[in-house]
Design a protein around this motif. Structure first.
Motif, short mmCIF file in Angstrom:
data_model
loop_
_atom_site.label_atom_id
_atom_site.label_comp_id
_atom_site.label_asym_id
_atom_site.label_seq_id
_atom_site.Cartn_x
_atom_site.Cartn_y
_atom_site.Cartn_z
N ALA A 192 0.85 -1.20 0.00
CA ALA A 192 0.00 0.00 0.00
C ALA A 192 0.88 1.25 0.00
O ALA A 192 0.61 2.21 -0.72
CB ALA A 192 -0.94 -0.01 1.21
N THR A 246 4.13 1.39 -1.04
CA THR A 246 4.95 1.44 -2.25
C THR A 246 4.17 1.93 -3.46
O THR A 246 4.64 2.80 -4.20
CB THR A 246 5.55 0.05 -2.55
N TYR A 247 2.98 1.40 -3.67
CA TYR A 247 2.23 1.71 -4.89
C TYR A 247 1.37 2.96 -4.76
O TYR A 247 1.10 3.63 -5.75
CB TYR A 247 1.38 0.51 -5.32
N GLN A 248 0.91 3.26 -3.56
CA GLN A 248 0.02 4.40 -3.33
C GLN A 248 -1.08 4.46 -4.38
O GLN A 248 -1.38 5.51 -4.94
CB GLN A 248 0.82 5.69 -3.25
N ASP A 249 -1.66 3.29 -4.62
CA ASP A 249 -2.75 3.13 -5.58
C ASP A 249 -4.02 2.85 -4.77
O ASP A 249 -4.02 1.96 -3.91
CB ASP A 249 -2.40 1.94 -6.49
N PRO A 250 -5.10 3.60 -5.01
CA PRO A 250 -6.31 3.39 -4.20
C PRO A 250 -6.83 1.95 -4.23
O PRO A 250 -7.30 1.44 -3.22
CB PRO A 250 -7.34 4.34 -4.81
N TRP A 251 -6.72 1.27 -5.37
CA TRP A 251 -7.23 -0.10 -5.48
C TRP A 251 -6.40 -1.06 -4.62
O TRP A 251 -6.95 -1.96 -3.97
CB TRP A 251 -7.25 -0.56 -6.94
N ILE A 252 -5.10 -0.88 -4.64
CA ILE A 252 -4.23 -1.73 -3.81
C ILE A 252 -4.46 -1.42 -2.33
O ILE A 252 -4.53 -2.33 -1.51
CB ILE A 252 -2.75 -1.55 -4.20
N THR A 253 -4.63 -0.16 -2.00
CA THR A 253 -4.87 0.22 -0.60
C THR A 253 -6.20 -0.34 -0.11
O THR A 253 -6.27 -0.89 1.00
CB THR A 253 -4.83 1.76 -0.44
N GLU A 291 8.12 -6.05 -7.68
CA GLU A 291 8.04 -4.97 -8.67
C GLU A 291 8.65 -5.35 -10.01
O GLU A 291 9.09 -4.50 -10.78
CB GLU A 291 8.71 -3.70 -8.15
N THR A 344 1.70 -6.92 -12.87
CA THR A 344 0.37 -7.01 -13.46
C THR A 344 -0.36 -8.24 -12.94
O THR A 344 -1.52 -8.16 -12.51
CB THR A 344 0.47 -7.07 -15.01
N LYS A 346 -1.37 -7.72 -9.32
CA LYS A 346 -2.58 -6.90 -9.14
C LYS A 346 -3.84 -7.73 -9.40
O LYS A 346 -4.83 -7.61 -8.68
CB LYS A 346 -2.54 -5.69 -10.07
#
Length: 192
Positions: free
Chosen positions: A82, A84-91, A143, A156, A159
């Protein structure tokens, strides 16, 4: 108490700070090294259970520590991806997966106190969730999209597997809650 399976489980707990520190080192391959440590810990999880059964070395300590070790290292990995990526979907996935673990662990504890632990034992959906989650975390932690110039699309795939793990996680939580519901809605006996 110090059987081979218990030593492996304890080692998994001790690997958590090593895993976190290595992952955040200022070094080119730090994330891949962290992913490797996480993978190694996941493999020891399979081995400690296998050896406990094969060598007939199951203990109360191991039965307690094994799921705790799993939840600790997975929670650490979820926080790390969460961040590392700071992506809402991953969070969102990380929050749902962590919340589900706390909910199901609490539900199992409550059911055990009421003599109904078998009602919420691990299901096939729960095992499938764990497999998808572990593979997703290895991919996302590493990564890696390319290895030695060849596309491998680990991130990919990670995810996609994280999404599958999240769906399976919520589904299995609902299955466990449904199995426990009849015991949760019963009025407690009053002692006079």
């Amino acid at each position: 108490m110090w059987t081979i399976p218990n030593i492996l489980t304890s080692m998994r707990v001790l690997l958590i700070p090593v895993f976190v520190v290595v992952y955040f080192l200022d070094w080119k391959w730090a994330h891949q090294a962290g992913a490797f440590i996480f993978w190694f810990a996941a493999v020891t999880d399979w081995f400690d259970g296998y050896l406990a059964r094969k060598l007939q070395q199951s203990t109360a300590f191991g039965a307690f520590l094994d799921p705790v070790a799993d939840k600790l290292i997975v929670s650490a990995a979820l926080l790390m991806i969460a961040h590392t990526y700071q992506d809402p979907w991953i969070t969102v996935a990380a929050v749902l997966l962590t919340s589900r673990e706390v909910f199901v662990a609490s539900l199992r504890e409550w059911m055990a106190e009421h003599g109904q632990r078998d009602s919420v034992k691990v299901s096939f959906v729960g095992k499938a969730k764990t497999m998808a989650q572990m593979l997703a975390l290895i991919g996302l932690l590493s990564e890696l999209e390319y290895f030695m110039g060849f596309p491998i699309y680990w991130v990919t795939l990670g995810k996609i597997l994280l999404l599958i793990a999240t769906v399976l996680s919520v589904w299995s939580m609902v299955v466990y809650l449904k199995a426990a519901w009849v015991y949760l809605v019963v009025e407690p006996k009053k002692h006079g």
